[in-house]
Design a protein around this motif. Structure first.
Motif, short mmCIF file in Angstrom:
data_model
loop_
_atom_site.label_atom_id
_atom_site.label_comp_id
_atom_site.label_asym_id
_atom_site.label_seq_id
_atom_site.Cartn_x
_atom_site.Cartn_y
_atom_site.Cartn_z
N ILE A 466 0.86 -1.19 0.00
CA ILE A 466 0.00 0.00 0.00
C ILE A 466 0.89 1.23 0.00
CG2 ILE A 466 -1.75 1.27 1.30
CD1 ILE A 466 -2.90 -1.28 0.28
N GLN A 467 0.55 2.20 -0.85
CA GLN A 467 1.30 3.45 -0.88
C GLN A 467 0.76 4.44 0.14
OE1 GLN A 467 1.03 4.21 -5.32
NE2 GLN A 467 2.90 5.32 -4.76
N SER A 468 1.65 5.31 0.63
CA SER A 468 1.18 6.44 1.44
C SER A 468 0.35 7.33 0.53
CB SER A 468 2.36 7.24 1.98
OG SER A 468 3.19 6.42 2.75
N GLY A 469 -0.79 7.75 1.00
CA GLY A 469 -1.66 8.59 0.17
C GLY A 469 -3.11 8.23 0.42
N LYS A 470 -3.99 8.76 -0.39
CA LYS A 470 -5.42 8.53 -0.19
C LYS A 470 -5.82 7.12 -0.66
CE LYS A 470 -6.51 13.40 -0.87
NZ LYS A 470 -7.07 14.40 -1.79
N ILE A 471 -6.87 6.61 -0.04
CA ILE A 471 -7.38 5.28 -0.41
C ILE A 471 -7.78 5.26 -1.88
CG2 ILE A 471 -9.32 3.68 -0.07
CD1 ILE A 471 -9.18 4.32 2.92
N VAL A 472 -8.46 6.33 -2.33
CA VAL A 472 -8.93 6.37 -3.71
C VAL A 472 -7.76 6.30 -4.69
CG1 VAL A 472 -8.98 8.92 -3.78
CG2 VAL A 472 -10.42 7.59 -5.35
N ASP A 473 -6.63 6.93 -4.35
CA ASP A 473 -5.46 6.90 -5.25
C ASP A 473 -4.86 5.50 -5.30
OD1 ASP A 473 -5.76 9.59 -5.76
OD2 ASP A 473 -4.41 10.20 -4.13
N ASN A 474 -4.91 4.78 -4.17
CA ASN A 474 -4.41 3.40 -4.14
C ASN A 474 -5.26 2.48 -5.00
OD1 ASN A 474 -2.08 2.45 -2.16
ND2 ASN A 474 -2.99 4.28 -1.30
N ILE A 475 -6.56 2.76 -5.06
CA ILE A 475 -7.45 1.90 -5.85
C ILE A 475 -7.34 2.25 -7.34
CG2 ILE A 475 -9.87 1.30 -6.29
CD1 ILE A 475 -10.37 1.72 -3.27
N LEU A 476 -7.36 3.54 -7.66
CA LEU A 476 -7.29 3.95 -9.08
C LEU A 476 -5.92 3.61 -9.67
CD1 LEU A 476 -9.04 7.45 -8.98
CD2 LEU A 476 -10.03 5.24 -9.55
N PHE A 477 -4.86 3.77 -8.89
CA PHE A 477 -3.49 3.41 -9.28
C PHE A 477 -3.14 3.96 -10.66
CE2 PHE A 477 0.13 0.30 -9.71
CZ PHE A 477 0.76 0.67 -8.54
N GLY A 478 -3.41 5.26 -10.84
CA GLY A 478 -3.01 5.92 -12.08
C GLY A 478 -4.08 5.96 -13.14
N LYS A 479 -5.18 5.22 -12.97
CA LYS A 479 -6.26 5.22 -13.96
C LYS A 479 -7.21 6.39 -13.70
CE LYS A 479 -5.76 1.12 -16.17
NZ LYS A 479 -5.80 0.90 -17.60
N GLU A 480 -7.94 6.80 -14.73
CA GLU A 480 -8.95 7.84 -14.58
C GLU A 480 -10.13 7.29 -13.78
OE1 GLU A 480 -8.97 11.08 -15.62
OE2 GLU A 480 -6.87 10.77 -16.10
N MET A 481 -10.79 8.18 -13.05
CA MET A 481 -11.96 7.77 -12.26
C MET A 481 -13.16 7.55 -13.18
SD MET A 481 -13.79 7.19 -9.57
CE MET A 481 -13.08 7.73 -8.03
N VAL A 482 -13.70 6.31 -13.17
CA VAL A 482 -14.97 6.01 -13.82
C VAL A 482 -15.90 5.55 -12.70
CG1 VAL A 482 -16.16 4.59 -15.53
CG2 VAL A 482 -13.79 5.30 -15.94
N ARG A 483 -16.79 6.43 -12.29
CA ARG A 483 -17.56 6.23 -11.05
C ARG A 483 -18.31 4.91 -11.02
NH1 ARG A 483 -17.05 7.25 -6.05
NH2 ARG A 483 -16.29 9.33 -6.62
N GLU A 484 -18.92 4.54 -12.14
CA GLU A 484 -19.72 3.31 -12.17
C GLU A 484 -18.84 2.09 -11.90
OE1 GLU A 484 -22.65 0.83 -15.21
OE2 GLU A 484 -21.75 2.73 -15.86
N ARG A 485 -17.69 2.03 -12.59
CA ARG A 485 -16.77 0.90 -12.39
C ARG A 485 -16.20 0.92 -10.97
NH1 ARG A 485 -14.35 -2.99 -14.70
NH2 ARG A 485 -12.25 -3.64 -14.11
N TYR A 486 -15.87 2.11 -10.50
CA TYR A 486 -15.29 2.27 -9.17
C TYR A 486 -16.25 1.74 -8.10
CZ TYR A 486 -13.15 4.79 -5.19
OH TYR A 486 -12.56 5.13 -3.99
N ASP A 487 -17.53 2.09 -8.22
CA ASP A 487 -18.53 1.64 -7.24
C ASP A 487 -18.69 0.12 -7.27
OD1 ASP A 487 -18.98 4.17 -6.27
OD2 ASP A 487 -20.67 4.57 -7.60
N LYS A 488 -18.64 -0.45 -8.48
CA LYS A 488 -18.75 -1.91 -8.61
C LYS A 488 -17.58 -2.60 -7.91
CE LYS A 488 -21.28 -2.51 -12.96
NZ LYS A 488 -21.13 -2.91 -14.38
N VAL A 489 -16.40 -2.04 -8.09
CA VAL A 489 -15.19 -2.62 -7.48
C VAL A 489 -15.28 -2.53 -5.96
CG1 VAL A 489 -12.71 -2.25 -7.15
CG2 VAL A 489 -13.67 -2.27 -9.46
N LEU A 490 -15.73 -1.37 -5.43
CA LEU A 490 -15.87 -1.20 -3.97
C LEU A 490 -16.86 -2.23 -3.43
CD1 LEU A 490 -16.01 2.67 -3.38
CD2 LEU A 490 -14.06 1.15 -3.14
N GLU A 491 -17.96 -2.43 -4.15
CA GLU A 491 -18.98 -3.39 -3.72
C GLU A 491 -18.41 -4.80 -3.71
OE1 GLU A 491 -22.18 -4.32 -1.97
OE2 GLU A 491 -22.23 -2.30 -2.82
N ALA A 492 -17.71 -5.16 -4.79
CA ALA A 492 -17.16 -6.51 -4.91
C ALA A 492 -16.13 -6.79 -3.82
CB ALA A 492 -16.53 -6.69 -6.28
#
Length: 1278
Positions: A466-492
């Motif tokens: 895990i990198q120091s930084g925000k949780i959202v940045d650790n999940i996106l890991f350089g990718k653009e935010m696509v809210r629908e996909r992001y929410d699906k991943v959080l749910e899964a």
């Protein structure tokens, strides 16, 4: 000359033309700063400056003005021109290095030097020219001084000679000033550019190092290359022209001597040559000492880095003081070499030779680092996406971590995986499962065979990175935010509930290595990161072991069987219940695939798989027997203090904010002092060694030296005749004897001063090191949670180096220059007091300029200190997560981040150099005016010599004294600037001391031992643990994690703690060891409140097998018995008990066999077994297992449980486990939910109530294990 300065101005302007700032210069001058509108950005003030602005450094004015009005922040500092940024310098260095050496393995020291010169050759040539101009201009004064004295004596060569002489002196001073200021500024520009390019090169190398190379150079050593070696090479820019410049200076000096003394100057020439030759062996000695110093510093930094990384383990085990003593021992070795280096200048070793020796050592070290092997680029053949039906194919693969070993780690690997297949990998501890995934990723050296891979890949490591930084940045890991996909991943990944609990949701800043998250949360964030990448091939290294049974089932169903249904997936697992869903199961043993096929097929075909499944079924029998109600109640403590469910709910809904208290991020911005460096910092520094007793003697030695110098000058001026016509006042032998006596006196004063200064500096450095490290090791765990290790390492490396080698001499330089100035003022007051009519107001203006400049310079220096830690931090994280970064093909993004951080450090550094020259240019101009005024007074005969008798003659009778006045005038104008420069430089450098003092004032943990309240020797004898109204938070600004927990663990009983990830299980354990202190409530063990006794007394009497198995670099023996308390026989006995005896006997060194950094040459499961060995040696009455069998297969888990039952009968055992079977044979089960007790009773009673949360958890586990996965396997079909 005018044309030359036009050239300087023109080149400076052209180099950075049209370079746009990436950020506006906030609150600055509107001419140089505009707000960004519609993409328009601010121009860099240096690259956009006019010729006059460049010559006078006026382009720095707006920033200094801002700094005078307010405290500077990084956003106030302008961006660099492209030529000065790392993006401009690094490609030149890299390309030159690659073109000169056929491969990185052939990088030589000479090649590295050539590449560095090529990177900055224009500036090097320009600075060489400026240095030459400065040298020639500085010798105009000495060359003309005899002519000027003769003129004052009445000799006239031509009309207006006096005016021309004064003009020549003045113009020479102006040229000298301009040349020197731009020479120094450009030197620093070269240094900053070279440093930035080198650091970027080191970073890139660290990102591509092979596993074997990493074993030879740990992260601490590599960080030292960046913090010390690259810095030293950058600093060498100050000295780069000295080697040839000294020859020019000696030649000019001898020329002037020959003009005045004739053939007698040959003696001076011979003496100069002899002194130079004498320095050659001393230089070699210095190089040797420097090499030894750097190696010992590497070793210390490596150990410090490892200990900081594992501080939680050290504190849990009560080992921190033992490991601190190891750091102190390593420092003693280092200071042995440091002492020798500090003594060298006493033997008249010039700075330049010393710096050349130091820089050569650093260049050698970096060249050897760049020669290290990279990962083999051809291990994996990457096929174009969609070009093949096969996703992964390995044919006759043989791989080994150790190329010199006769036994490969993996052998006879043959596998073909089609797109969309799901492959499970299982096997016992150390069978090669993780290595198998590494071979697919290309991380493992290939001996023979072929590996093909088609498509993009994502990888989830066994130990979450895990990198120091925000949780959202650790999940996106350089990718653009696509809210629908992001929410699906959080749910899964079951993360939505966790994010709701956290004060800042997905904007919560994670501490270093995910320190403020539970093990399960870290793993789920890492899985979410992989899912969000939408890769073609997914490799999972047993990620479900770190989460509880319910979450593991959810993750498997929603991730592998859901979102990744159409993807290729290979998952290593120890959980047999996940195997039936696989299209292909690989069973591994001793580095081979012994069985491959579907679940039912391989169950019938071999013993290895039967062994694993049999162990799993054995564990399920315990579950069935309890479910049938066959287990008897042992009469342990019942639930008397559990709050009713309704009451808990009311607390949660009604007063949540009151309970949680103030909210805030765990990791805050690095603290930096603001405003003036307090006098207390200087006072504490100079009085650290011997209470400051040596300081008066150092000052006295300098005063005596100054008196000897002035005396010898007076003597020569008075006793030497102005011309041949005048009779000398004393004989030549008397003249020489007195002069030599004064010179010898000066030499002894210098020797005494140097000895005392080195002694005081060395002692101060040692004391500050010991104090800082004691405070760091005694700091509470909350300090390490909130402080990235890069900040601590920056102080232990960069700041400590400054205190070791620079600051004593900086403090001395200021004091000595001040005494010299006062001495010259004393002489001038005797010789030409009228000069003070101008000198005093000029000094006043100088002081005002210094006061105007220093606020900006001070804050820029502090920003330099603060901006370095993120570079180290990012680098350390990159090295530890390089496998993950490479597996996601994110190297370029991490390189860009590193470059931004490097430029973030270079910006304040560059502007610090500019600000210093801005001040010095103005001081030099004022000094030149003072000098011109004094010369004019002498020329026009308006200066009246004071009638002070000197050796029986008045000064007006001796024109030699007028020459002395001019000589001191030449010194005076430079010396006043030198004093101010030293003061400013000292204030910039003393910030390193200020930063170390910050870490000597860290609040300490409670005492290790409280003599008045020590528990009895055999405490705890019974092991009863009473927990009452326990409330815990990790920091005052953080929410409560345990919110009023009350229960009792009976002495000698076994208690299992279960609960959803993040429910507070690990926090409870940390409170038991007082890693975190309760905010309210208490814990009592056998009648003693644990908060009332010393930490060492508490922690040394408890045992723990931690969640993250840790091994330290060293040997098997030092890992099992770091305190050296047990015999070899006892250690062997324990190794046999934890099934590591055969493994260790196979190793060449047996108990002394090597353990690499982080135990990298041991599997995760083996590391866990070593931790088991530690507790078996300790034999405590209270044992805590914190998810300690998460990394091992079911068979090994059963073995561990059996070993614990056998050897810890009568002990209180508290177990946190995700495998339900691990807690089923417990006497009591405690189920936590959001920091509160939800259920607490015997397993049998909890299972009787089918509606209890525990019963539902067991039912789900049982269902999943027996039948549900057969249904899951058919999900695709439905």
């Amino acid at each position: 000359m005018g044309l030359f300065f036009c050239y300087v101005g023109y080149t400076s302007k052209v180099e950075g033309e049209d370079i746009l700032l990436q950020e506006p210069l906030l609150n600055g001058n509107t001419r140089q700063s505009k707000q960004s509108n519609g993409g328009e950005k601010s121009l860099n003030p240096y690259s956009n400056a006019s010729l006059f602005s460049i010559l006078t450094f006026s382009w720095m004015g707006p920033l200094i003005a801002v700094g005078y009005k307010k405290t500077l922040d990084l956003e106030d500092v302008p961006q660099l021109a492209s030529v000065d940024s790392v993006e401009g310098a690094f490609p030149i260095l890299r390309d030159k290095l690659e073109s000169d050496s056929d491969s990185s393995s052939r990088v030589t020291t000479l090649g590295l030097v050539k590449a560095l010169i090529f990177t900055t050759w224009k500036e090097i040539l320009l600075t060489a020219f400026l240095a030459l101009v400065y040298t020639l201009a500085s010798y105009v004064g000495p060359f003309l001084i005899d002519t000027f004295v003769q003129y004052l004596n009445g000799r006239r060569e031509f009309d207006n000679e006096g005016y021309l002489l004064v003009l020549a002196f003045f113009v020479a001073k102006l040229v000298e000033c301009l040349a020197q200021r731009h020479w120094f500024f450009r030197l620093q520009q070269v240094g900053i550019r070279a440093w930035a390019a080198l650091v970027a090169l080191i970073y890139n190398k660290g990102l591509t190092l092979s596993c074997q190379s990493k074993q030879g150079h740990t992260s601490g050593e590599i960080i030292n290359f960046m913090t010390v070696d690259a810095e030293r090479i950058g600093d060498f820019s100050w000295y780069m022209h000295d080697s040839w410049l000294v020859l020019v200076q000696v030649a000019l000096a001898l020329l002037i001597l020959y003009k005045n003394l004739g053939l007698a100057s040959i003696a001076a020439f011979v003496a100069t040559v002899l002194v130079m030759l004498a320095n050659i062996p001393l230089g070699r000695l210095q190089e040797k000492y420097q090499d030894k110093l750097m190696k010992s510093k590497d070793t210390r930094m490596k150990a410090t880095s490892e200990m900081l990384r594992n501080m939680r383990i050290l504190k849990l085990q009560g080992w921190e003081m033992k490991f601190l003593s190891k750091i102190v021992e390593l420092r003693e070795t280092e200071t042995g070499w440091l002492r020798k280096i500090l003594q060298q200048p006493i033997y008249v070793l010039p700075d330049t030779i010393s710096m050349i020796a130091q820089t050569k050592v650093s260049l050698d070290r970096l060249a050897s680092f760049f020669r290290l092997d990279d990962l083999q680029p051809d291990v994996v053949e990457k096929l174009a996406r969609g070009s093949s039906d096969i996703a992964i194919e390995i044919v006759d693969g043989r791989f080994s971590w150790d190329l010199s070993s006769p036994n490969p780690t993996l052998k006879e690997i043959n596998i073909k995986v089609s797109h969309g297949m799901r492959v499970a990998v299982c096997g016992t501890v150390g069978s090669g499962k993780s290595s198998f995934l590494s071979s697919i990723l290309g991380e493992m050296p290939k001996l023979s065979g072929n590996v093909k891979l088609s498509g993009t890949k994502a990888y989830v490591a066994q130990s979450p990175w895990i990198q120091s930084g925000k949780i959202v940045d650790n999940i996106l890991f350089g990718k653009e935010m696509v809210r629908e996909r992001y929410d699906k991943v959080l749910e899964a990944c079951s993360l939505k509930k966790d994010l709701e609990i956290l004060s800042f949701g997905d904007q919560t800043v994670i501490g270093e290595r995910g320190i403020n998250l539970s093990g399960g949360q870290k793993q789920r964030i890492q899985i979410a990161c992989a899912l969000y990448q939408d890769a073609d091939i997914y490799l999972f290294d047993d990620p479900f072991s770190a989460v509880d049974a319910h979450t593991g089932s959810h993750l498997f169903k929603e991730c592998l069987m859901g979102l990744l249904d159409s993807k290729t997936g290979i998952y290593v697992t120890h959980q047999v219940e996940f195997l039936p869903a696989a299209d292909l199961i690989l069973v591994m043993k001793d580095g081979r695939i012994t069985q491959a096929g579907k679940y039912d097929d391989i169950l019938k075909s071999g013993s290895d798989f039967m062994e694993l499944v049999g162990a799993h079924k054995e564990a399920l029998l315990a579950l069935d027997s309890i479910d049938a109600g066959t287990r008897e109640d042992k009469g342990v403590v019942s639930v008397t203090n559990v709050a009713p469910k309704e009451e808990i709910r009311n607390d949660e809904n009604g007063k949540e904010d009151d309970i949680i208290g103030p909210k805030g991020q765990l990791v805050q911005e690095e603290e930096r002092e603001k405003g003036k460096v307090g006098f207390s910092v200087y006072w504490k520094y100079i009085t650290t060694a011997y209470g400051g007793a040596l300081v008066p003697f150092i000052l006295l030695a300098q005063v005596l030296f100054q008196l000897c110098q002035i005396g010898s000058n007076y003597w020569m001026a008075w006793a030497t005749p102005v011309s041949k016509d005048v009779a000398p006042p004393v004989g030549s032998s008397t003249l020489i004897i007195v002069y030599v006596a004064l010179a010898i006196g000066s030499s002894f004063c210098i020797l005494g001063r140097a000895l005392l200064l080195v002694t005081a500096g060395y002692k101060t450095a040692t004391l500050l090191f010991n104090r800082m490290h004691l405070c760091i090791f005694r700091a509470p765990m909350s300090f390490f949670d909130a402080t990235p290790s890069g900040r601590i390492l920056n102080r232990a490396s960069t700041d400590q180096s400054a205190v070791d080698l620079n600051i004593p001499f900086q403090v001395g330089a200021f004091a000595f220059s001040m005494i010299t100035l006062l001495g010259i003022i004393g002489v001038m007051s005797q010789v030409a007091w009228q000069v003070f009519l101008v000198f005093i107001p000029v000094i006043g203006i100088c002081i005002w300029l210094q006061q105007y400049y220093i606020p900006s310079a001070r804050e820029l220096a502090r920003l330099v200190g603060v901006c370095k830690a993120p570079i180290i931090q990012h680098f350390a994280e990159t090295i530890s997560g390089s496998t993950t970064i490479r597996s996601f093909d994110q190297e370029s993004r991490f390189r860009e981040t590193s470059m931004k951080l490097i430029d973030g450090y270079s910006r304040p550094k560059f502007n610090t150099a500019g600000a210093m020259e801005w001040l010095c240019f103005r001081l030099d101009m004022l000094s030149s005016i003072t000098f011109a005024f004094s010369l004019s007074m002498l020329k026009t005969k308006r200066l009246t010599f004071a009638h002070v008798p000197v050796f029986g003659r008045s000064l007006h009778e001796n024109e030699g004294i007028a020459g002395l006045a001019v000589t001191y005038g030449l010194n005076l104008n430079m010396l006043q600037a030198w004093v101010i420069w030293n003061l400013c430089n000292l204030e910039n450098k003393i910030i390193s001391v200020e930063r170390i003092f910050q870490y000597t004032a860290i609040p300490s943990e409670p005492p290790l031992v409280i003599d008045s309240n020590r528990p009895k020797r055999h405490w705890p004898s019974h092991g009863e643990i009473d927990i009452c109204c326990l409330q815990v938070r990790y920091a005052p600004h953080m929410p409560l994690v345990l919110r009023g927990l009350t229960c009792t663990f009976g002495g000698g009983t076994k208690t299992g703690i279960v609960g959803r990830t993040g429910s507070g299980k690990s926090t409870l354990i940390q409170t038991l060891f007082r890693i975190v202190e309760p905010a309210a409530g208490h814990i009592v063990i056998d009648g003693i409140n644990i908060s009332s006794i010393g930490l060492h007394d508490l922690r040394s009497r408890l045992s723990i097998i931690p969640q993250d198995p840790t091994m330290f670099e060293g040997t098997v023996r030092s890992n099992l018995d770091p305190l050296e308390e047990y015999s070899d026989e006892q250690i062997w006995e324990v190794l046999v008990k934890c099934q590591l005896g055969d493994e260790v006997r196979k190793k060449e060194g047996k108990l002394d066999s090597t353990v690499n950094e982080n135990g990298e040459n041991w599997s995760m499961g083996q590391r866990q077994l070593v931790c088991l060995g530690c507790v078996l040696l300790k034999k405590s009455r209270v044992l805590v297992l914190d998810e300690s069998t998460a990394s091992v297969d079911t068979a090994t888990d059963n073995m561990i449980q059996q070993t614990l039952r056998q050897h810890f009968t009568g002990s209180t055992v508290v177990t946190i486990a995700h495998r339900i079977t691990s807690v089923l044979d417990s006497d009591m089960v405690l189920l936590l939910d959001h920091g509160l007790v939800e259920e607490y009773d015997t397993p049998a009673k909890l299972l009787e109530n089918k509606s209890s949360s525990f019963a539902r958890l067991v039912a789900e586990y049982s269902l999943r294990s027996n039948s549900s996965l057969e249904n899951l396997a058919n999900i695709r079909m439905s």
